[in-house]
Scaffold this motif. Sequence first.
Motif, mmCIF file in Angstrom:
data_model
loop_
_atom_site.group_PDB
_atom_site.id
_atom_site.type_symbol
_atom_site.label_atom_id
_atom_site.label_comp_id
_atom_site.label_asym_id
_atom_site.label_seq_id
_atom_site.Cartn_x
_atom_site.Cartn_y
_atom_site.Cartn_z
ATOM 1 N N LEU A 247 21.023 99.483 42.949
ATOM 2 C CA LEU A 247 21.552 98.188 42.543
ATOM 3 C C LEU A 247 20.971 97.066 43.406
ATOM 4 N N GLN A 248 20.947 97.278 44.707
ATOM 5 C CA GLN A 248 20.389 96.280 45.607
ATOM 6 C C GLN A 248 18.886 96.112 45.377
ATOM 7 N N PHE A 249 18.181 97.218 45.185
ATOM 8 C CA PHE A 249 16.730 97.170 44.950
ATOM 9 C C PHE A 249 16.411 96.382 43.679
ATOM 10 N N MET A 250 17.124 96.666 42.587
ATOM 11 C CA MET A 250 16.849 95.990 41.325
ATOM 12 C C MET A 250 17.201 94.513 41.389
ATOM 13 N N ARG A 251 18.298 94.173 42.048
ATOM 14 C CA ARG A 251 18.655 92.761 42.176
ATOM 15 C C ARG A 251 17.575 91.992 42.922
ATOM 16 N N ASN A 252 17.103 92.553 44.020
ATOM 17 C CA ASN A 252 16.087 91.872 44.823
ATOM 18 C C ASN A 252 14.769 91.740 44.072
ATOM 19 N N ASN A 253 14.353 92.801 43.406
ATOM 20 C CA ASN A 253 13.037 92.792 42.767
ATOM 21 C C ASN A 253 13.019 92.029 41.453
ATOM 22 N N LEU A 254 14.111 92.063 40.712
ATOM 23 C CA LEU A 254 14.156 91.243 39.502
ATOM 24 C C LEU A 254 14.164 89.760 39.849
ATOM 25 N N ALA A 255 14.829 89.412 40.958
ATOM 26 C CA ALA A 255 14.843 88.013 41.402
ATOM 27 C C ALA A 255 13.445 87.565 41.832
ATOM 28 N N LYS A 256 12.657 88.468 42.399
ATOM 29 C CA LYS A 256 11.282 88.140 42.784
ATOM 30 C C LYS A 256 10.385 88.054 41.558
ATOM 31 N N LEU A 257 10.601 88.951 40.606
ATOM 32 C CA LEU A 257 9.779 88.981 39.400
ATOM 33 C C LEU A 257 10.015 87.767 38.523
ATOM 34 N N TRP A 258 11.287 87.408 38.359
ATOM 35 C CA TRP A 258 11.651 86.227 37.568
ATOM 36 C C TRP A 258 12.598 85.352 38.385
ATOM 37 N N PRO A 259 12.079 84.468 39.231
ATOM 38 C CA PRO A 259 12.939 83.618 40.083
ATOM 39 C C PRO A 259 13.891 82.726 39.282
ATOM 40 N N ASN A 260 13.474 82.355 38.074
ATOM 41 C CA ASN A 260 14.337 81.527 37.223
ATOM 42 C C ASN A 260 15.425 82.398 36.618
ATOM 43 N N PRO A 261 16.705 82.135 36.941
ATOM 44 C CA PRO A 261 17.780 83.016 36.448
ATOM 45 C C PRO A 261 17.908 83.018 34.927
ATOM 46 N N TYR A 262 17.581 81.916 34.262
ATOM 47 C CA TYR A 262 17.634 81.872 32.799
ATOM 48 C C TYR A 262 16.595 82.825 32.206
ATOM 49 N N GLN A 263 15.375 82.750 32.737
ATOM 50 C CA GLN A 263 14.314 83.625 32.257
ATOM 51 C C GLN A 263 14.644 85.091 32.533
ATOM 52 N N ARG A 264 15.176 85.342 33.736
ATOM 53 C CA ARG A 264 15.483 86.718 34.136
ATOM 54 C C ARG A 264 16.532 87.349 33.222
ATOM 55 N N ILE A 265 17.627 86.647 32.989
ATOM 56 C CA ILE A 265 18.716 87.252 32.215
ATOM 57 C C ILE A 265 18.350 87.353 30.731
ATOM 58 N N PHE A 266 17.520 86.431 30.243
ATOM 59 C CA PHE A 266 17.138 86.492 28.830
ATOM 60 C C PHE A 266 16.224 87.689 28.572
ATOM 61 N N ILE A 267 15.194 87.841 29.408
ATOM 62 C CA ILE A 267 14.261 88.961 29.234
ATOM 63 C C ILE A 267 14.974 90.297 29.448
ATOM 64 N N MET A 268 15.757 90.379 30.524
ATOM 65 C CA MET A 268 16.471 91.619 30.796
ATOM 66 C C MET A 268 17.557 91.881 29.763
ATOM 67 N N GLY A 269 18.126 90.813 29.194
ATOM 68 C CA GLY A 269 19.111 90.978 28.128
ATOM 69 C C GLY A 269 18.506 91.660 26.916
ATOM 70 N N ILE A 270 17.260 91.280 26.590
ATOM 71 C CA ILE A 270 16.557 91.923 25.476
ATOM 72 C C ILE A 270 16.317 93.400 25.786
ATOM 73 N N ILE A 271 15.856 93.668 27.019
ATOM 74 C CA ILE A 271 15.562 95.045 27.425
ATOM 75 C C ILE A 271 16.833 95.898 27.438
ATOM 76 N N CYS A 272 17.893 95.356 28.050
ATOM 77 C CA CYS A 272 19.146 96.116 28.152
ATOM 78 C C CYS A 272 19.755 96.376 26.779
ATOM 79 N N ALA A 273 19.729 95.366 25.905
ATOM 80 C CA ALA A 273 20.281 95.543 24.561
ATOM 81 C C ALA A 273 19.509 96.617 23.807
ATOM 82 N N GLY A 274 18.180 96.596 23.941
ATOM 83 C CA GLY A 274 17.368 97.595 23.273
ATOM 84 C C GLY A 274 17.654 99.003 23.780
ATOM 85 N N LEU A 275 17.794 99.146 25.096
ATOM 86 C CA LEU A 275 18.064 100.458 25.672
ATOM 87 C C LEU A 275 19.455 100.964 25.294
ATOM 88 N N LEU A 276 20.446 100.077 25.334
ATOM 89 C CA LEU A 276 21.805 100.480 24.977
ATOM 90 C C LEU A 276 21.883 100.924 23.517
#
Length: 411
Positions: A247-276
């Motif tokens: 959990l800590q690793f993913m939080r840190n690295n996703l924040a580095k990959l997409w510093p903009n929180p809007y961009q991060r949650i939108f892209i990951m939202g697509i990925i998470c929805a698809g996986l679920l």
Amino acid sequence: MGENMTFFEDGFKKNGLIWLRYIYFAFVGCLIGAIIGLAETIFCLGLNWIFKIRVGHEMSLLIAMPFVGLLIIFIFVKYGGQSKEGMNLVFKVDQGKSRTITYRLVPCMVLSTWLTHLVGGSVGREGVAVQIGATLSYRIGKKLPFSIPKSMLLETGIAAGFSGLFGTPIAAAFFGLEVLVSGAIRYEGLCSALTGSFMAAYISSLFGIHAEQFALPHVSITFFLMLRVILLGIICAFIGMFFSKSLQFMRNNLAKLWPNPYQRIFIMGIICAGLLALFDQGRYSGLGVNLIDAAMHGQTIYPWDWILKLVMTVLVLASGFQGGEVMPLFSIGTCLGYWIGSLIGIPPMFAAAMGYAALFAAGTNTLLAPIAIGMEIFGTQYFLPIFIVCAIAFLLNKNHSIYVLQRNLRL
């Protein structure tokens, strides 16, 4: 007790009436517990309403996940202020790194958690519950006629918040006393934590919110069974540590990959929805109660259930969606225990119960609360194996915790 206790030490002690402070603590605990119990009831009833909305619309609501994610980030950026720190803010206040907990934390966290569950995020609910409790307790305590140490207020609020949601007052009281500082229990908060916890559970029970209890089949506690329970505890220790570090690793690295929180949650939202959607059409969405119920009623539990629930919880929380980690820990531990039990000769339902409590211990770096919740949920007759499996998981987790700011005084 600290300088905040001058009233009690100089007044009551001088007159031989220092015991009266415990009456005051009990009164404060009841007051805080009643208010928090009502707040948790509103939060829980809202969640229940959302769960009803989701019935029959699970897949269509998953499509909305990235867009709801944008709304969650907007709420925190526009209105959240310090509240975006969530549980970290509670730890900072306890450690003197922050001066207060803003009231806005409560509506921001409640609304964002409701939205996350609406679209099927794999998250829990207790994170918000204890934050509600800590916030209200801390702010109420500042208005009392006689001051009380902030640590006691936070412990009481966390206990009442946990109890009001789960209906397990003994486990909740110990959780409040243990979670802020692992390895050191500040017993001066025991009186208010207990009364607050029981009062919150009572208030929420008036609205139909009770602890879910499971009747386990009779299991003979033998020496060889206990050896297998120890092995299960060892496994849970490492899985709990893996969950916390992931959990800590993913939080840190996703924040580095997409510093903009809007961009991060939108892209990951697509990925998470698809996986679920891909993983058995939402089997790993929400709290994970479906998996717990399946294990405890002898229904199908797949060997991969625990790891997929863990992965989805880590991804959803690291993306910026809101919720708790403890309910997913219960679910992961139950599925893991069920699977491991079937491999090493422990009755699967019994092993699932052990995993339920042990992964809670390993993930939160607490001991007494997991033991207590194991007995409150599964019965006191299994105290010995619950104690052993939780102790092993707690001792071997290498002091890792889902709470990154948790102080640690363990050796």
